[in-house]
Design an enzyme around this catalytic site. Structure first.
Site, short mmCIF file in Angstrom:
data_model
loop_
_atom_site.label_atom_id
_atom_site.label_comp_id
_atom_site.label_asym_id
_atom_site.label_seq_id
_atom_site.Cartn_x
_atom_site.Cartn_y
_atom_site.Cartn_z
N ASP A 1 61.21 44.66 85.83
CA ASP A 1 61.77 44.77 84.49
C ASP A 1 62.85 45.85 84.47
O ASP A 1 62.70 46.92 85.07
CB ASP A 1 60.67 45.10 83.48
N CYS B 1 70.57 31.10 79.11
CA CYS B 1 69.27 31.76 79.21
C CYS B 1 69.35 32.85 80.28
O CYS B 1 69.65 32.57 81.44
CB CYS B 1 68.18 30.76 79.56
N THR C 1 61.77 38.66 73.29
CA THR C 1 63.22 38.76 73.16
C THR C 1 63.96 37.82 74.09
O THR C 1 65.13 37.51 73.85
CB THR C 1 63.70 40.20 73.46
N HIS D 1 62.74 26.10 83.08
CA HIS D 1 62.94 26.73 81.77
C HIS D 1 61.94 26.19 80.76
O HIS D 1 61.94 25.01 80.43
CB HIS D 1 64.36 26.48 81.26
N GLY E 1 57.25 40.37 69.68
CA GLY E 1 58.30 41.09 70.40
C GLY E 1 58.97 40.30 71.50
O GLY E 1 59.65 40.88 72.35
N ASN F 1 54.36 37.66 75.68
CA ASN F 1 54.72 37.81 74.28
C ASN F 1 55.28 36.48 73.78
O ASN F 1 56.09 35.86 74.48
CB ASN F 1 55.78 38.90 74.11
N CYS G 1 67.09 32.21 83.35
CA CYS G 1 67.63 31.14 84.21
C CYS G 1 68.78 31.69 85.05
O CYS G 1 68.90 31.33 86.23
CB CYS G 1 68.10 29.96 83.38
N HIS H 1 57.71 34.41 80.50
CA HIS H 1 57.59 35.44 81.54
C HIS H 1 56.30 36.19 81.32
O HIS H 1 55.96 36.55 80.19
CB HIS H 1 58.79 36.40 81.50
N HIS I 1 54.42 39.54 81.86
CA HIS I 1 54.58 40.96 82.18
C HIS I 1 53.37 41.40 83.01
O HIS I 1 52.22 41.18 82.58
CB HIS I 1 54.60 41.81 80.90
P1 5GP Z 1 59.92 40.16 76.03
O1 5GP Z 1 60.24 41.24 75.03
O2 5GP Z 1 60.70 38.89 75.77
O3 5GP Z 1 58.44 39.88 76.18
O4 5GP Z 1 60.33 40.73 77.44
C1 5GP Z 1 61.64 40.68 77.93
C2 5GP Z 1 61.73 41.72 78.99
O5 5GP Z 1 62.90 41.47 79.75
C3 5GP Z 1 61.83 43.15 78.47
O6 5GP Z 1 60.76 43.93 78.96
C4 5GP Z 1 63.19 43.63 78.99
O7 5GP Z 1 63.19 44.97 79.40
C5 5GP Z 1 63.45 42.68 80.15
N1 5GP Z 1 64.86 42.43 80.40
C6 5GP Z 1 65.84 42.19 79.48
N2 5GP Z 1 67.02 41.99 80.07
C7 5GP Z 1 66.80 42.12 81.41
C8 5GP Z 1 67.65 42.02 82.55
O8 5GP Z 1 68.87 41.76 82.46
N3 5GP Z 1 67.08 42.22 83.76
C9 5GP Z 1 65.74 42.51 83.90
N4 5GP Z 1 65.28 42.68 85.15
N5 5GP Z 1 64.91 42.59 82.84
C10 5GP Z 1 65.43 42.40 81.63
ZN ZN Z 2 65.57 29.83 81.13
#
Ligand code: 5GP
Ligand code: ZN
Length: 117
Positions: free
Chosen positions: A33, A7, A98, A49, A96, A90, A10, A103, A105
């Site tokens: 981010d 993860c 990913t 987690h 969206g 999300n 994590c 988390h 935002h």
């Molecule tokens: P989701 O799309 O799951 O709601 O948000 C995941 C967020 O994690 C995205 O805004 C993406 O830019 C951010 N993100 C992805 N990989 C990394 C990383 O390695 N470091 C940081 N600080 N943010 C990340």
């Molecule tokens: Zn995790």
């Protein structure tokens, strides 16, 4: 579920992957981010987690409250609380998501339109 080595968040929490940490305590970590969508774009995560909101149980009520209150505290520190900011979880692919470690935002510092895309 315990922290998982596969993860991404994590691994950030554990310090295995570097991130720009803006806050941490025993239960919550916040970091910038990597692909910011606004002048302030901070992710607030529980150390524990939890894959998505769909996996929350009543025992998580406390940590979710801490995550939300931490977002508000960071918004106040950044001086964007009075003007306005957005907080988003999300959930799953259609929204969206990913990274499957919950988390929140925190977005602000610019005009945010509604509805979101
Ligand atoms: P989701 O799309 O799951 O709601 O948000 C995941 C967020 O994690 C995205 O805004 C993406 O830019 C951010 N993100 C992805 N990989 C990394 C990383 O390695 N470091 C940081 N600080 N943010 C990340
Ligand atoms: Zn995790």
């Amino acid at each position: 579920m315990a922290s998982t080595s596969d993860c991404l968040f994590c691994r950030i929490i554990n310090g295995e992957i570097l991130a720009s940490i803006v806050y941490k305590d025993d239960r919550v970590v916040a970091f910038n981010d990597i692909n910011p969508q606004a002048p302030t774009h901070v992710l607030i995560v529980p150390r524990r987690h939890i894959a998505s909101l769909n996996e929350l149980s009543t025992e998580d009520d406390g940590i979710v409250g801490e995550v939300v209150r931490r977002a508000a505290a960071i918004a106040k520190e950044r001086g964007i609380a009075a003007g306005g900011y957005r907080t988003v979880f999300n959930t799953n692919a259609g929204a969206g998501q990913t990274v499957f470690h919950i988390h929140l935002h925190l977005l602000g510092g610019r005009r945010l339109t509604w509805p979101p895309g």
